[in-house]
Design a protein around this motif. Structure first.
Motif: not given
Length: 194
Positions: A71, A137-139, A141, A146, A149-151, A187, A191
Motif C-alpha cells: 500500500r 497489516r494485510f488486507a 479488497e 475490504a 483486514s488484519e493487523k 494489500w 500500519d
C-alpha cells in the motif's frame, strides 16, 4: 507452508536465475539431434488418458491468484524521539518492506491464499532499542470493498552490535469467495496507527 513462503521471499531471484539457466540447456536435455525427437512433435493423448487426467487433477493452483501490492505510504515507517518528527538526528528506528508474495489454491468458488512479507528494521542515530514490534497489516479488497483486514505486531529483535534485523510474516489460509470477473487485490504495509 510457512517455510515455503519464507524460502520464496528469500531466494526468489535465485530460482529465477536457475530457471533461466535450465531453459538455456533444454535442447540437449533430451539428447541427440532434433530428428530423434520427431516422433514426439505431433503426439496426442488418447481421449481415455485425457478423461483420466481430468478426474484426478488437483485444484487449480495460482491461475486466479490476486496480485499482492504494498500500500502506498505503507512501504516504510519511521519512529522519532521527543516529538521531533522529520529530524534525522532524532530518528530512533525505521522499517522497510523488501518483498511481498502470495500463493493460492482455487477450488469450488473459493480462493485460499497464503501471503507473506519480508522486511527490515534499522536503528537510527538516536536508536537504542533491542526489540521493536513491526505493525504489519494485510488486507484483501474485492471490487473496492475490504473483505479481510488484519493487523499483526511482528516482534523484531535487534541484538547489539547489530544495527539492523530482518523479519518475515506469513498469514495462511485466508479464504476469498470467488465467482469470476471480480477485481481482487491483496494489500500489505506498515500500519503504525493504534
Amino acid at each position: 507452508m510457512m517455510n515455503s513462503l519464507v524460502s520464496t521471499l528469500r531466494i526468489g531471484s535465485a530460482l529465477g536465475f536457475a530457471t533461466l539457466l535450465a531453459g538455456c540447456s533444454m535442447g540437449s536435455m533430451f539428447g541427440g539431434s532434433s530428428s530423434s525427437n520427431a516422433g514426439l512433435q505431433n503426439a496426442t493423448a488418447a481421449p481415455i488418458a485425457v478423461a483420466s487426467a481430468q478426474t484426478n487433477a488437483l485444484p487449480v493452483i495460482a491461475t486466479e491468484c490476486p496480485a499482492i501490492k504494498v500500500r502506498l505510504g505503507g512501504e516504510a515507517m519511521y519512529f522519532y524521539g521527543g516529538g521531533r518528527t522529520g529530524d534525522a538526528r532524532a530518528l530512533q528506528y525505521q522499517g522497510v518492506i523488501d518483498q511481498a508474495t502470495r500463493n493460492c489454491v482455487v477450488s469450488n468458488g473459493q480462493i485460499t491464499v497464503n501471503m507473506g512479507v519480508s522486511g527490515r528494521i534499522l536503528l537510527g542515530p538516536s536508536g537504542k532499542q533491542t526489540s521493536v514490534n513491526a505493525p504489519i497489516r494485510f488486507a484483501v479488497e474485492r471490487d473496492g470493498q475490504a473483505i479481510f483486514s488484519e493487523k499483526y505486531n511482528v516482534p523484531v529483535a535487534l541484538t547489539p552490535p547489530a544495527q539492523m534485523s530482518e523479519f518475515v510474516k506469513v498469514v495462511e489460509n485466508v479464504k476469498i469467495p470467488y465467482l469470476g470477473g471480480e477485481s481482487i487485490t491483496i494489500w500489505v504495509g506498515f500500519d503504525p496507527r493504534g
